[in-house]
Design an enzyme around this catalytic site. Structure first.
Site, mmCIF file in Angstrom:
data_model
loop_
_atom_site.group_PDB
_atom_site.id
_atom_site.type_symbol
_atom_site.label_atom_id
_atom_site.label_comp_id
_atom_site.label_asym_id
_atom_site.label_seq_id
_atom_site.Cartn_x
_atom_site.Cartn_y
_atom_site.Cartn_z
ATOM 1 N N GLU A 149 -14.617 -14.327 10.107
ATOM 2 C CA GLU A 149 -13.247 -14.942 10.186
ATOM 3 C C GLU A 149 -12.517 -14.897 11.568
ATOM 4 O O GLU A 149 -11.744 -14.793 12.624
ATOM 5 C CB GLU A 149 -12.318 -15.479 8.876
ATOM 6 C CG GLU A 149 -11.468 -14.293 8.580
ATOM 7 C CD GLU A 149 -12.163 -12.987 7.586
ATOM 8 O OE1 GLU A 149 -11.067 -12.217 7.039
ATOM 9 O OE2 GLU A 149 -13.502 -13.655 7.667
ATOM 10 N N GLY A 214 13.648 2.036 1.151
ATOM 11 C CA GLY A 214 13.541 2.082 -0.500
ATOM 12 C C GLY A 214 13.248 3.188 -0.540
ATOM 13 O O GLY A 214 12.023 3.776 0.292
ATOM 14 N N GLY A 219 6.888 8.981 -3.201
ATOM 15 C CA GLY A 219 7.773 9.160 -1.634
ATOM 16 C C GLY A 219 8.046 8.139 -1.627
ATOM 17 O O GLY A 219 9.706 7.656 -2.491
ATOM 18 N N VAL A 221 9.239 4.361 1.825
ATOM 19 C CA VAL A 221 9.098 2.900 2.583
ATOM 20 C C VAL A 221 9.886 3.018 3.539
ATOM 21 O O VAL A 221 11.118 2.915 3.372
ATOM 22 C CB VAL A 221 9.409 1.329 1.659
ATOM 23 C CG1 VAL A 221 8.717 0.612 2.256
ATOM 24 C CG2 VAL A 221 8.144 1.671 0.731
ATOM 25 N N ASP A 330 2.336 -5.693 -13.929
ATOM 26 C CA ASP A 330 3.343 -4.653 -14.168
ATOM 27 C C ASP A 330 4.212 -6.247 -12.830
ATOM 28 O O ASP A 330 5.124 -6.392 -11.880
ATOM 29 C CB ASP A 330 3.812 -3.907 -13.152
ATOM 30 C CG ASP A 330 5.402 -3.125 -13.666
ATOM 31 O OD1 ASP A 330 5.184 -3.725 -14.461
ATOM 32 O OD2 ASP A 330 5.172 -2.293 -12.606
ATOM 33 N N ASP A 348 2.698 -3.688 -3.989
ATOM 34 C CA ASP A 348 3.202 -2.920 -5.327
ATOM 35 C C ASP A 348 1.843 -3.408 -6.686
ATOM 36 O O ASP A 348 1.952 -3.709 -7.409
ATOM 37 C CB ASP A 348 4.687 -2.356 -6.002
ATOM 38 C CG ASP A 348 4.029 -1.735 -6.459
ATOM 39 O OD1 ASP A 348 3.224 -0.840 -6.967
ATOM 40 O OD2 ASP A 348 5.281 -0.930 -7.033
#
Length: 515
Positions: A149, A214, A219, A221, A330, A348
């Protein structure tokens, strides 16, 4: 698929609904078969060769080869398996199906080479295909996956070489002109956006840090911007030291593979991945309106139409994942992002898992966990359907259906397992109450969408009467909250940018290999 099959070689075996078998040696009228049987299949009893005389054009013949299974509606089934076409109208899907070009290739045969131009979309009907660059395997694809594609949409030569990895690889090929004529401009723009973002020549120093989005246990972001294109992304920076301490290498690699393999407008895409001596980096799609939790704080209680819109967004994303044998595990508002046009995107994949059949891991956030997960019983996609039912209840009423007043995980679990589902006394919509009640059946055997009909059973419920699924996937429906809405109180509390937290890496490389 309509018309007549004229057998040149071999024999077809018609499998009817009552398991009665009928051998066909010469001519098979597909229209008559459709009228006389419900769900029918045609199996080839040996290597067969046939001519398909299309009803639409008496003079046009299409050659068909089959050595395993050939279904009357196989072409439409193939089209329906591709997320780009799944929610188009039946007429449009039949139009695509009638224009598919069949190819059968041998092991090690090259489909296209790096640097060449083909202007086609390739769909794997059966077999394994490898995408390679300089003899290194970049991706391995199997049944119902599509490729090619990027060159088709961007008018570029192929950046990879496609090679058949197994014997008897069977492909369907669709030409560019037809793809462009059936897909909406929104879907095409999404595809182009994703493909342009996945630039194999990018390095981490091609990006500049803008802000912090955040922090997590492993870690941070950050929002970053590409220096040349000015496009913004979310950069997830995962500490190598913490991953090693917790022995989460395989989990992180699994998360990366799952995100990378997803191609759905309602799932956050992975643009690139890098690593250096301190961090693993995920360069992800940036969603300007934050997470759904923040949006719900602003919108408060949703009316039925708004709740239905958000529910349907998530439902289509889950349907796609379950078709790929992926469980999200989740599902909650904090793990769902809101794009600039107000549509939702799953994010996530830390708890997600690929399963061939079932699993029994206790994973998720207590308030949204299904009873079978809490009890460590064997489960499959039922866990996500329960969580989606919890979210719909939350959309419409505010509180959670179970354990809303508790922060104690044990009390929350006890409420999910023991308490009955109740609704506010003044809520009188019997249709919606019935829908939620069926989604939140404690026994997954009785839960809506967990039977043989799967997600179709959910979409066919009266709750979705007259709902336009094609408009949703084409992003033509009106979203409850967009960038044009008031942004006051929307964003989660932001941490002030700290230059020392993570500095720009000048020695990071692309992260393409496994651990």
């Amino acid at each position: 698929m309509t018309g007549i099959l004229i057998l040149l070689k071999g024999c077809f075996c018609v499998e009817r609904e009552n398991d009665k078998l009928e051998l066909v040696h010469e001519v098979l009228n597909l229209d008559e078969l459709k009228q006389n049987t419900a769900k029918k299949k045609i199996r080839a009893t040996e290597l067969t060769e046939s001519l398909w005389l299309s009803k639409e054009t008496d003079a046009e013949f299409n050659k068909i080869f089959a050595d395993e299974v050939f279904c009357v509606d196989l072409r439409v089934d193939i089209v329906d398996s591709i997320i780009l076409f799944k929610y188009l109208s039946e007429n449009t899907k039949h139009r695509i199906a009638q224009n598919l070009i069949y190819q059968k290739l041998s092991k090690d045969q090259v489909i296209f080479e790096e640097g060449t131009v083909t202007n086609s979309l390739y769909i794997i009907m059966n077999g394994i295909v490898e995408l390679r660059k300089n003899e290194s395997v970049i991706r391995t694809l199997t049944n119902y996956a599509y490729f090619g594609e990027k060159a088709m949409l961007l008018n570029q030569s192929h950046s990879l070489t496609a090679v058949c990895r197994s014997e008897n690889v069977q492909l369907w090929k669709l030409e560019k002109e037809l793809c462009f004529s059936v897909l909406s401009s929104t879907v095409l723009n999404y595809l182009v956006d994703v493909l342009e973002a996945q630039n194999e020549d990018d390095n981490l120093d091609h990006f500049e840090y803008i802000d912090e989005l955040g922090k997590g246990s492993l870690g941070i972001v950050r929002k970053v911007r590409h220096r040349r294109t000015k496009k913004e992304y979310a950069l997830k920076c995962v500490s190598k030291m913490l991953i090693k301490q917790k022995k989460h290498e395989q989990l992180l690699d699994r998360e990366k593979k799952m995100i990378k393999s997803n191609k759905h407008p309602f799932i956050v895409y992975l643009a690139n991945s890098f690593l250096d001596d301190r961090y693993y980096y995920f360069l992800l799609e940036y969603c300007k309106l934050g997470d759904l939790f923040g949006v719900l704080q602003h919108l408060q209680i949703l009316d039925k139409e708004k709740a239905k819109f958000y529910f349907a967004n998530i439902l289509l994303a889950l349907e796609y994942l379950h078709d790929k044998k992926m469980l999200f595990r989740d599902l909650k508002p904090e793990n769902i992002l809101v794009s600039i046009n107000g549509y939702l995107k799953l994010s996530d994949f830390g708890c997600a898992k690929e399963v061939d059949f079932r699993t029994n891991s206790i994973v998720g956030t207590p308030n949204y966990m299904a009873p079978e997960v809490l009890l460590a019983r064997s489960y499959s996609g039922s866990c996500d359907i329960w969580s989606l039912g919890v979210m719909l209840y939350e959309f419409l009423f505010g509180p959670l259906p179970f354990g809303n007043d508790s922060i104690n995980p044990l009390e929350i679990c006890r409420s999910i397992l023991m308490n009955n589902l109740t609704f506010p006394e003044n809520y009188t919509d019997k249709e919606t109450k019935n829908f939620i009640d069926k989604l939140l059946q404690k026994n997954p055997i009785n839960r809506l969408g967990c039977g043989i009909a799967g997600f179709t059973e959910i979409k066919n419920h009266a709750f979705f009467t007259d709902f336009n699924w094609e408009a949703l996937i084409n992003q033509e429906s009106t979203a409850p909250y967009t960038a044009n809405s008031l942004l006051t109180n929307l964003q989660n509390e932001r941490v002030k940018f700290n230059e020392e937290t993570i500095k720009i890496s000048t020695n990071a490389t692309r992260w393409v290999e496994n651990f």
